[in-house]
Design an enzyme around this catalytic site. Structure first.
Site, PDB file in Angstrom:
ATOM      1  N   HIS A 152      72.489  30.947  11.499  1.00 18.46           N
ATOM      2  CA  HIS A 152      73.507  30.448  12.435  1.00 18.46           C
ATOM      3  C   HIS A 152      73.641  28.926  12.452  1.00 18.46           C
ATOM      4  CE1 HIS A 152      75.638  31.426  16.534  1.00 18.46           C
ATOM      5  NE2 HIS A 152      76.467  31.171  15.529  1.00 18.46           N
ATOM      6  N   CYS A 173      73.378  30.567  21.639  1.00 12.28           N
ATOM      7  CA  CYS A 173      72.681  30.721  20.342  1.00 12.28           C
ATOM      8  C   CYS A 173      72.557  29.492  19.436  1.00 12.28           C
ATOM      9  CB  CYS A 173      73.377  31.810  19.525  1.00 12.28           C
ATOM     10  SG  CYS A 173      73.534  33.401  20.346  1.00 12.28           S
TER      11      CYS A 173
END
Ligand code: CA
Length: 503
Positions: free
Chosen positions: A143, A85
């Site tokens: 993120h 990710c």
């Protein structure tokens, strides 16, 4: 006489009208060709390669994505820059290999850490477009740093709705339940590590979360499009679906009775809701007349999950080897399309090597974005897709997980890699023309090719930085140790000090 003059007047007025219409049409055509297109980047999270219709799924229904794919370009060799990710997203939003700035782990969600985020030396594509007059937005998962300075609003996005951490639960009921807590009882670091139960925010303020998350994000994206009026916009719609936790509405799960594995059934429903949401976004573009002049990129941030210790086998990476986290194809070869009706693109399948890095380069080129600062690693894809340029946009693509000493490089012909998750210390070499699914290792046979690819990788890596961040668990442990040391030092110092005496 008057009669004739009248006729002349009528003729002159008629000619004037014709001329005006001509100028108007020219003006409109000129404006359209010069106008900046809208850009939408839709990112799925941990989506298996074969888990959408346009890559071959017969089990999971994605009619909206399939329609975009069938009317657009399908990148048959489309890759992200990292097999998980955070670093993958760092490459995507900057348009630069994340090894350039040493971000190769998933950053923790640390709201007060002013060092833990996408380095400030880097510009996002949103920032580059913001400078050229775009309205920019991110909806969903960030993120790339949880503290004030790393918040999307400070990294080029005018608008943010979503969560800054690496994951989130999907049903609001759960969040309400956990809202008063920092984390699980007895585990104060839980929320700092994951943030999955933290409330959603809009820009810097607490935001509503009152329906299934994927649907909420899609509706907000539609609102963003409708609210952009005549200003060109750039929207990064970063779903966390179908990343764990596996949670989906019961009525959608019921559509997937043909799937036996209950985990995969829920996972399929998560993808289904995401596809419905993409339908909502496309509808908003149609209703506002913007579909024609909007680029829609769709891709996943990495491959689907490999079976893990809990026995999860929900994702299908299709013909590719392994999955999330891997240097093999399953880690970074992702479903990847571009839809742009107004772009005069040759629709259908495109075979050249395409990277997530190309999204920033394409967007900045079309949107006349700011090109100052660090150079972009991607290519403007449009000339390759209109036929103006031929061949592959890239001679080679590269991957690195510095902390694992793992690497990969692929050309159109071959791929050389070291997986190195503690299993097999030997590099592998594959013939990607004859063996695209990486079944036969040629590392001890085709030594010339191996040496050529090794040189390509080493040359690429010369300008890179070592990873400068620590992985989530280790980071928190190290941070606590530092605080403990600081406290103990203060105590020692205090003990040495003479007690204050007043007279
Ligand atoms: Ca992911």
């Amino acid at each position: 006489m008057i009669h004739i003059m009248r006729r002349h007047y009528v003729l002159i007025i008629f000619l004037c009208l014709l001329a005006f219409q001509g100028i108007n049409a020219q003006d409109k055509a000129g404006r359209l060709s010069e106008s900046k297109p809208n850009i939408i980047v839709i990112l799925a999270d941990d989506l298996g390669y074969k888990d959408v219709g346009f890559t071959g799924s017969k089990e999971i229904f994605t009619p909206n994505l399939d329609k975009l794919a069938n009317n657009g370009v399908i990148f048959k060799n489309g890759y992200v820059t990292h097999p998980f990710c955070g670093p993958s997203r760092a490459g995507l939003v900057t348009g630069r290999y994340q090894a350039r700035f040493g971000l190769e782990i998933n950053l923790t969600n640390s709201p007060f850490d002013m060092y833990n985020g996408l380095p400030k030396t880097e510009q996002t594509f949103a920032k580059r477009l913001q400078k050229s007059g775009y309205k920019t937005g991110i909806i969903g998962k960030w993120h790339l740093g949880g503290s004030y300075g790393f918040h999307p609003n400070r990294r080029g996005f005018d608008y943010f709705y979503g969560f800054v951490s690496g994951g989130h639960n999907y049903f609001p009921e759960l969040t309400e339940k956990y809202r008063p807590l920092i984390g699980k009882k007895g585990d104060p670091l839980y929320a700092a590590n994951e943030g999955t139960k933290q409330p959603l925010t809009r820009n810097d303020k607490l935001a509503e979360f009152d329906e299934y998350l994927t649907t909420a994000l899609s509706k907000d994206a539609a609102r963003f499009i409708k609210g952009s009026k005549d200003q060109p916009f750039c929207l990064y719609l970063a779903y966390n679906a179908p990343h764990k936790p596996l949670e989906a509405p019961e009525d959608v799960i019921a559509k997937y009775k043909h799937i036996k594995d209950p985990n995969r059934r829920t996972y399929a429903a998560m993808i289904d809701v995401m596809d419905q949401g993409i339908g909502t976004v496309v509808d908003a573009l149609k209703k506002t007349g913007k579909l024609e002049n909007t680029l829609i990129f769709f891709l996943s941030d990495n491959g689907g999950h490999r079976p893990d210790k809990k026995g999860y086998t929900f994702a299908d990476n299709g013909p590719f080897k392994e999955g999330k986290g891997s240097m093999h194809e399953g880690g970074s070869h992702v479903p990847f399309i571009l839809h742009w009706p107004g772009g005069n693109l040759k629709t259908g399948e495109f075979d050249g090597l395409v990277s997530a890095l190309d999204i920033a380069a394409t967007a900045v080129a079309l949107g006349k974005g700011d090109t100052s600062g660090k150079p972009l690693d991607g290519k403007n894809l449009i000339p390759y897709l209109t036929g103006e340029k031929s061949g592959s946009p890239h001679d080679a693509l590269f991957w690195r997980i510095e902390t694992n000493k793992a690497f990969a490089v692929r050309t159109e012909q071959a791929k050389f890699l070291l997986e190195n998750w503690g299993k097999d210390p030997n590099p592998k070499l594959y013939d990607m023309e004859k063996d695209p699914y990486e079944s036969t290792d040629l590392s001890n046979k085709a030594k010339k090719t191996r040496a050529e690819l090794a040189k390509l990788w080493n040359d690429w890596n010369k300008g890179n930085k070592a990873n400068i961040f620590l992985q989530a668990g280790k980071y928190q442990k190290t941070r606590l140790e530092l605080y403990k040391k600081l406290y103990e030092d203060l105590v020692k110092e205090a003990e040495k000090k003479k007690t204050l005496i007043v007279e």
